[in-house]
Design a protein around this motif. Sequence first.
Motif, PDB file in Angstrom:
ATOM      1  N   LEU A  29     122.444 109.287  47.089  1.00 46.40           N
ATOM      2  CA  LEU A  29     121.866 110.394  47.853  1.00 46.40           C
ATOM      3  C   LEU A  29     122.915 111.299  48.486  1.00 46.40           C
ATOM      4  O   LEU A  29     122.634 112.476  48.765  1.00 46.40           O
ATOM      5  CB  LEU A  29     120.935 109.834  48.944  1.00 46.40           C
ATOM      6  CG  LEU A  29     119.721 109.035  48.433  1.00 46.40           C
ATOM      7  CD1 LEU A  29     118.931 108.467  49.609  1.00 46.40           C
ATOM      8  CD2 LEU A  29     118.818 109.911  47.561  1.00 46.40           C
ATOM      9  N   GLY A  30     124.085 110.779  48.738  1.00 45.76           N
ATOM     10  CA  GLY A  30     125.145 111.583  49.327  1.00 45.76           C
ATOM     11  C   GLY A  30     124.913 111.970  50.772  1.00 45.76           C
ATOM     12  O   GLY A  30     125.473 112.963  51.241  1.00 45.76           O
ATOM     13  N   TRP A  31     124.105 111.200  51.484  1.00 45.30           N
ATOM     14  CA  TRP A  31     123.796 111.538  52.877  1.00 45.30           C
ATOM     15  C   TRP A  31     124.930 111.152  53.825  1.00 45.30           C
ATOM     16  O   TRP A  31     125.056 111.730  54.906  1.00 45.30           O
ATOM     17  CB  TRP A  31     122.511 110.842  53.314  1.00 45.30           C
ATOM     18  CG  TRP A  31     121.284 111.354  52.616  1.00 45.30           C
ATOM     19  CD1 TRP A  31     121.210 112.417  51.770  1.00 45.30           C
ATOM     20  CD2 TRP A  31     119.945 110.838  52.722  1.00 45.30           C
ATOM     21  NE1 TRP A  31     119.925 112.597  51.326  1.00 45.30           N
ATOM     22  CE2 TRP A  31     119.121 111.644  51.901  1.00 45.30           C
ATOM     23  CE3 TRP A  31     119.376 109.779  53.411  1.00 45.30           C
ATOM     24  CZ2 TRP A  31     117.761 111.415  51.761  1.00 45.30           C
ATOM     25  CZ3 TRP A  31     118.017 109.541  53.280  1.00 45.30           C
ATOM     26  CH2 TRP A  31     117.218 110.354  52.461  1.00 45.30           C
ATOM     27  N   PHE A  32     125.703 110.154  53.471  1.00 48.20           N
ATOM     28  CA  PHE A  32     126.764 109.647  54.345  1.00 48.20           C
ATOM     29  C   PHE A  32     128.057 109.541  53.558  1.00 48.20           C
ATOM     30  O   PHE A  32     128.045 109.398  52.328  1.00 48.20           O
ATOM     31  CB  PHE A  32     126.384 108.277  54.924  1.00 48.20           C
ATOM     32  CG  PHE A  32     125.193 108.295  55.838  1.00 48.20           C
ATOM     33  CD1 PHE A  32     125.336 108.569  57.181  1.00 48.20           C
ATOM     34  CD2 PHE A  32     123.918 108.053  55.339  1.00 48.20           C
ATOM     35  CE1 PHE A  32     124.245 108.596  58.026  1.00 48.20           C
ATOM     36  CE2 PHE A  32     122.812 108.069  56.174  1.00 48.20           C
ATOM     37  CZ  PHE A  32     122.979 108.344  57.524  1.00 48.20           C
ATOM     38  N   PRO A  33     129.193 109.599  54.248  1.00 49.64           N
ATOM     39  CA  PRO A  33     130.476 109.432  53.556  1.00 49.64           C
ATOM     40  C   PRO A  33     130.636 108.011  53.029  1.00 49.64           C
ATOM     41  O   PRO A  33     130.038 107.065  53.549  1.00 49.64           O
ATOM     42  CB  PRO A  33     131.506 109.749  54.642  1.00 49.64           C
ATOM     43  CG  PRO A  33     130.782 109.539  55.933  1.00 49.64           C
ATOM     44  CD  PRO A  33     129.350 109.880  55.678  1.00 49.64           C
ATOM     45  N   VAL A  34     131.464 107.903  51.998  1.00 49.07           N
ATOM     46  CA  VAL A  34     131.642 106.598  51.342  1.00 49.07           C
ATOM     47  C   VAL A  34     132.594 105.706  52.126  1.00 49.07           C
ATOM     48  O   VAL A  34     132.379 104.492  52.217  1.00 49.07           O
ATOM     49  CB  VAL A  34     132.159 106.806  49.903  1.00 49.07           C
ATOM     50  CG1 VAL A  34     132.442 105.465  49.229  1.00 49.07           C
ATOM     51  CG2 VAL A  34     131.147 107.598  49.091  1.00 49.07           C
ATOM     52  N   PHE A  35     133.641 106.273  52.698  1.00 56.05           N
ATOM     53  CA  PHE A  35     134.621 105.442  53.409  1.00 56.05           C
ATOM     54  C   PHE A  35     135.242 106.248  54.539  1.00 56.05           C
ATOM     55  O   PHE A  35     135.042 107.461  54.652  1.00 56.05           O
ATOM     56  CB  PHE A  35     135.714 104.948  52.447  1.00 56.05           C
ATOM     57  CG  PHE A  35     136.552 106.046  51.863  1.00 56.05           C
ATOM     58  CD1 PHE A  35     137.711 106.464  52.488  1.00 56.05           C
ATOM     59  CD2 PHE A  35     136.168 106.665  50.690  1.00 56.05           C
ATOM     60  CE1 PHE A  35     138.474 107.488  51.963  1.00 56.05           C
ATOM     61  CE2 PHE A  35     136.927 107.685  50.149  1.00 56.05           C
ATOM     62  CZ  PHE A  35     138.075 108.098  50.788  1.00 56.05           C
ATOM     63  N   GLY A  36     136.037 105.558  55.358  1.00 54.91           N
ATOM     64  CA  GLY A  36     136.732 106.208  56.466  1.00 54.91           C
ATOM     65  C   GLY A  36     135.917 106.191  57.746  1.00 54.91           C
ATOM     66  O   GLY A  36     134.722 105.882  57.743  1.00 54.91           O
TER      67      GLY A  36
END
Length: 315
Positions: free
Chosen positions: A159-166
């Motif tokens: 969905l790309g709603w949240f960043p993957v890392f960091g």
Amino acid sequence: MAFIARRLAAAVLLLGVLSVLSYTLLAAAPGNLEQVLLGPRPSTPEARAAIRAEFHLDDPVPVRYAAWLSDAVRGDFGTSVYTREPVTEIIADRLPVTAGLAGYALILTVGIGVPAGLAAAMRRGSALDQGITLSALVALAIPTFAMSILLLYVFAVTLGWFPVFGAGETAAERIVHLTLPAIALATGQAALLIRQMRAAALDLVGQDYLTFARARGLSLPRIWISYALRNTALPVLTVGGLLLAANLTGALFVERAFGLQGLGALLVGAVGQKDIPVVQALVLLGGAVVVGVNLLIDLAYLAVDPRVRHGAVAA
């Protein structure tokens, strides 16, 4: 005050025992401590002599421990073998990420667990109760790392709603970056708190003061919120405090899954690199967190429950 003084003395004693055990076990670990401390640097006689002088390796273990403890009580935990940076600076750089994740997860845990547990107890045997109980059982059965991967795949990758890392830079970015890790960490903990809250609330059903409140014609939500909630606070404080300590000291899988550079990742790296000063400081910090949280729970007991307060005064 005597009760608080006894608890503080016990906390200091526990930390002292923990520091002795951790230092002794690390000193007795297999392998050449000189080579471990030397790390990847060239092994010349001068370098080995400098290492032995810097870390007092020619002194007996009790003497080395006394010197380390004397520095530690002043906040000096030595220098990292791998990076040559002060250990306190390394931990201070990583602590905000872990503390933010732990606090965020605890807010979600309490915000979901307490209302859901009370709702299940208020509607005992109903479809709502069965649904909440079943959901809690399913949440408890899902490992934290599996929940992390599932959340990453669905909400970050697909969905790309949240960043993957960091962890982000600004406060707003940090909240967004820590949302999925906090949910992953809080899922099983909220389920545990729901079951604890429901069991504690059901123990109050037959109490006289609840029967009297119902006889006065008070509404069911008011009875449970005004009367039952405070009397179930002790187990909730216990579980909540232990979960906070667990979040601060054991959020390793979540940090690794989401690429967070917190204390968990630091501990794994320090153990792999045999960075003994960092490991010693992290072990002592973890013990201090557990002891400190338990001390705060004891103090919260005194504030919430007069029976505990009177018992402490009598003792």
